[in-house]
Design a protein around this motif. Structure first.
Motif, PDB file in Angstrom:
ATOM      1  N   ASP A 152      94.672  38.366  80.602  1.00 47.49           N
ATOM      2  CA  ASP A 152      95.432  39.622  80.632  1.00 47.49           C
ATOM      3  C   ASP A 152      95.221  40.421  79.353  1.00 47.49           C
ATOM      4  OD1 ASP A 152      96.465  39.129  83.140  1.00 47.49           O
ATOM      5  OD2 ASP A 152      98.276  38.165  82.388  1.00 47.49           O
ATOM      6  N   LEU A 153      95.192  39.723  78.229  1.00 49.75           N
ATOM      7  CA  LEU A 153      94.993  40.399  76.954  1.00 49.75           C
ATOM      8  C   LEU A 153      93.609  41.043  76.894  1.00 49.75           C
ATOM      9  CD1 LEU A 153      96.039  41.119  74.170  1.00 49.75           C
ATOM     10  CD2 LEU A 153      95.272  38.885  73.356  1.00 49.75           C
ATOM     11  N   LEU A 154      92.614  40.334  77.411  1.00 49.52           N
ATOM     12  CA  LEU A 154      91.264  40.897  77.447  1.00 49.52           C
ATOM     13  C   LEU A 154      91.219  42.144  78.316  1.00 49.52           C
ATOM     14  CD1 LEU A 154      89.150  37.639  77.772  1.00 49.52           C
ATOM     15  CD2 LEU A 154      89.274  39.139  75.798  1.00 49.52           C
ATOM     16  N   ASP A 155      91.998  42.129  79.372  1.00 55.11           N
ATOM     17  CA  ASP A 155      92.085  43.297  80.246  1.00 55.11           C
ATOM     18  C   ASP A 155      92.634  44.503  79.476  1.00 55.11           C
ATOM     19  OD1 ASP A 155      91.290  44.010  82.736  1.00 55.11           O
ATOM     20  OD2 ASP A 155      93.072  43.308  83.775  1.00 55.11           O
ATOM     21  N   GLN A 156      93.643  44.252  78.658  1.00 58.31           N
ATOM     22  CA  GLN A 156      94.222  45.335  77.869  1.00 58.31           C
ATOM     23  C   GLN A 156      93.220  45.877  76.850  1.00 58.31           C
ATOM     24  OE1 GLN A 156      98.351  44.629  76.433  1.00 58.31           O
ATOM     25  NE2 GLN A 156      98.208  42.720  77.585  1.00 58.31           N
ATOM     26  N   ILE A 157      92.494  44.962  76.232  1.00 57.61           N
ATOM     27  CA  ILE A 157      91.494  45.378  75.246  1.00 57.61           C
ATOM     28  C   ILE A 157      90.430  46.246  75.897  1.00 57.61           C
ATOM     29  CG2 ILE A 157      89.670  44.549  73.713  1.00 57.61           C
ATOM     30  CD1 ILE A 157      91.391  42.021  73.280  1.00 57.61           C
ATOM     31  N   GLU A 158      89.946  45.797  77.064  1.00 64.42           N
ATOM     32  CA  GLU A 158      88.901  46.545  77.759  1.00 64.42           C
ATOM     33  C   GLU A 158      89.405  47.925  78.184  1.00 64.42           C
ATOM     34  OE1 GLU A 158      86.331  45.730  81.743  1.00 64.42           O
ATOM     35  OE2 GLU A 158      86.324  44.157  80.226  1.00 64.42           O
ATOM     36  N   CYS A 159      90.667  47.987  78.558  1.00 63.58           N
ATOM     37  CA  CYS A 159      91.247  49.265  78.961  1.00 63.58           C
ATOM     38  C   CYS A 159      91.304  50.229  77.779  1.00 63.58           C
ATOM     39  CB  CYS A 159      92.641  49.051  79.528  1.00 63.58           C
ATOM     40  SG  CYS A 159      93.368  50.525  80.246  1.00 63.58           S
ATOM     41  N   GLU A 160      91.623  49.707  76.602  1.00 63.10           N
ATOM     42  CA  GLU A 160      91.659  50.563  75.409  1.00 63.10           C
ATOM     43  C   GLU A 160      90.278  51.133  75.108  1.00 63.10           C
ATOM     44  OE1 GLU A 160      94.189  51.702  73.579  1.00 63.10           O
ATOM     45  OE2 GLU A 160      95.463  50.773  75.097  1.00 63.10           O
TER      46      GLU A 160
END
Length: 638
Positions: free
Chosen positions: A78-86
């Protein structure tokens, strides 16, 4: 870092691999200095998890530990998803330099997650895990022999007659004739082959030689060749030279008509089969090979002349199989017979399961004991008394890593669910289960290969009804998926009214949401599928709690959203906010009769691959959109 090929590999290895890939990418590496720590954290963990995965079935504490590890890794994903979204939002690396506080926040979160993993792997329970790589043959149970284990088998007379006719037939060419008996584990493939092998009718084919070889998990041309020559000659050959073994086989079989049974074949390496097949080609015309396997792919690789799909037993034969083991010739009490009929219906014509349950009930005479078996799952029964559990587990172990998560995700759906191939593939894509090694190959095509592979391995069964094709999963395989997925998948209206765990990532609703407040504890939810929308609170308010939702049924400003289904709603205008859903892959607008307007900035959704829409006032704009982007596959339905 290789993706793990064990049961643990499906649930943990893929997530770890994503973590490594993202942190090693040219985009992220410049900002996060945690790659070395990640690699150190994961070094050797795969073998520990491999052993733990095998111990979980007999040790509840081990299963709890595995669930905790899996939960941390989902948090990492989930955290990686947030990073990629940024990164998708900014597009410019320079802008990240001006947002050092947010970057530092991400880095600290990753380090915290890795610390949690380290803490879990430092627990005392881990000291008991053995370092082991690969699949243990012990999971598969005993090796088979040609001796008949069951004197009487029910419901297989037509199958036997078909095989007898094939054995007696003679082809016009000298090509080796191969028949593959295909079916899921527990269907009775081996038992059927044993009865055919030992039946006097087989002698009518006048074979000069007969041999039975149990191949099982490890298919090695030298090992299997030695086993074949050993069974033909009733002797043991310890030679390690394949050329020498093949020479002996050639000499033994040359000009002689033989019958060879290769039981329980798993191997999908075409080269290994070709190496084994070479000396078999010297047999006389009319030589036959019978193969038992759960995989259509294996049958194809072995160049089978005939592929015989073994079907489930009908109701009468299922009852006869169950009765033979549960009460023999004794008269059954009416109340026990009523429960027994329900048990037979539950296990859906699988001989090995009916055998297992019947044997467990053999010494039980009380109604409460029989009801206890009826209401239990196969996994609740003593594993040491079960034949079907190790067999099913082995089938799961043999799945490639990329298929394990796809299969486990199917636990989200109830028993007897009719799977639509295209819809399930899109859900897999939304969860990032579909990985394309070739840039030019679309994920839909890769996902279809995944699905077809599971069908080939008997995890799905294709059904055609009134020209409609769909797929179903056997009751026991649904149980297997639910077991290996743990608390990750929850079916409201199916799994009871228990409190939803914070570890739950996927929810399927098939009834009224009476205890919706418990759903809000699942903060990491990714899938929310509603079949009957009878929720007392607005869906928008409900799903606003789920910040990691990827597949809801209605709109939400959620960065993890992959699939958006607004079908059948009274929506009149699709708001501009949808254009910030950078991860959106699928948009459904079927039967939105009041829809008048779509945002002209939909082309900003660079990951959008598929749009469904019925004919309506706003639909013509979709064709303009397709011309603008050239990337969307538009499904305009009448």
């Amino acid at each position: 870092m290789p993706v793990l090929e064990t049961l643990g590999g499906a649930l943990f290895g893929v997530v770890l691999q994503m973590l490594f890939d993202k942190l090693d990418s040219h985009q992220v590496l410049g900002f996060f200095q945690v790659t070395k720590k990640v690699e150190e954290e994961a070094d050797g963990r795969h073998s520990v998890i491999d052993d733990a995965e095998q111990k979980q079935f007999t040790n509840s504490l081990v299963k709890e530990w595995l669930d905790e590890v899996r939960d941390v890794l989902y948090d990492a994903e989930d955290l990686l998803d947030q990073i990629e979204c940024e990164f998708s939002k900014t597009k410019l690396e320079a802008e990240f330099h001006t947002s050092s506080s947010k970057v530092h926040n991400f880095e600290s979160k990753i380090i915290a997650l890795l610390d949690d993993l380290e803490s879990l792997f430092n627990q005392n329970i881990v000291k008991d895990f053995k370092i082991y790589t690969g699949v243990r043959s012990g999971l598969g149970g005993n090796k088979s022999t040609s001796l008949v284990a069951e004197e009487v088998i029910y419901g297989r007379d037509e199958d036997k007659e078909m095989i007898f006719n094939w054995l007696r037939s003679n082809t016009n060419d000298n090509k080796l004739s191969i028949l593959s008996i295909v079916g899921m584990d527990g269907m009775g493939k081996t038992t059927l082959a044993q009865h055919v092998y030992n039946d006097p009718k087989t002698e009518e084919a006048k074979f000069d030689e007969k041999a039975w070889v149990c191949v099982s998990e490890t298919f090695d041309a030298l090992r299997v060749s030695k086993a074949i020559i050993g069974d033909f000659t009733n002797s043991r050959d310890d030679s390690g030279d394949l050329e020498m073994i093949h020479g002996k086989l050639n000499k033994r079989l040359s000009g002689r008509k033989f019958l060879l049974v290769q039981d329980d074949v798993w191997n999908e390496d075409r080269n290994q089969w070709k190496a084994l097949q070479t000396p078999l080609m010297f047999g006389a015309k009319g030589s036959k090979v019978i193969v038992t396997t759960r995989s259509h792919k294996v049958a194809s690789i072995m160049q089978s002349t005939y592929i015989h799909q073994l079907k489930q037993l009908d109701e009468d034969h299922s009852w006869q199989t169950f009765a033979k083991h549960s009460f023999h010739d004794e008269k059954l009490k009416p109340e026990l017979k009523e429960i027994g009929m329900k048990i037979v219906e539950k296990w859906q014509g699988l001989p090995l399961a009916l055998d297992t349950i019947g044997c467990l009930l053999q010494l039980k005479s009380s109604v409460s004991e029989w009801e206890g078996v009826l209401t239990s799952e196969i996994w609740d029964l003593p594993i040491e008394d079960s034949k079907i559990v190790p067999s099913l587990l082995l089938s799961y172990y043999h799945l490639p890593s990329h298929l394990k998560r796809c299969f486990a995700y199917c636990a989200l759906f109830p028993k007897d669910h009719r799977f639509d191939k295209e819809s399930l593939i899109l859900l897999w894509m939304a969860q990032n289960f579909v990985h394309c090694s070739q840039q030019s190959k679309p994920p839909e095509e890769v996902g279809e290969n995944y699905f077809n592979d599971l069908v080939s391995r008997s995890f799905f069964k294709q059904i055609t009804w009134y020209n409609e094709t769909y797929f179903v999963m056997h009751y026991l395989l649904n149980d297997l998926a639910k077991y290996v997925s743990g608390e990750i998948c929850y079916r409201l209206g199916v799994d009871g009214e228990k409190i939803v765990s914070r570890k739950t990532r996927h929810i399927y609703v098939s009834g009224p949401i009476q205890y919706y407040t418990t759903l809000c504890d699942a903060k990491g939810l990714r899938t929310f599928i509603v079949i009957r929308k009878r929720c007392k609170m607005p869906i928008e308010e409900l799903i606003s709690n789920f910040k990691f939702l990827r597949v809801p049924d209605t709109i939400g400003d959620l960065i993890h959203l992959r699939s958006l289904d607004l079908s059948g709603t009274d929506i009149e205008r699709l708001t501009d906010s949808i254009c910030s859903l950078y991860n959106l892959q699928e948009l459904k607008l079927n039967n939105c009769v009041k829809l008048k307007e779509l945002p002209f900035t939909l082309h900003a959704l660079t990951n959008l691959r598929l749009m469904h829409a019925t004919r309506q006032r706003a639909v013509d704009h979709l064709f303009e959109l397709k011309i603008l982007t050239g990337t969307i596959k538009l499904c305009k339905l009448n």
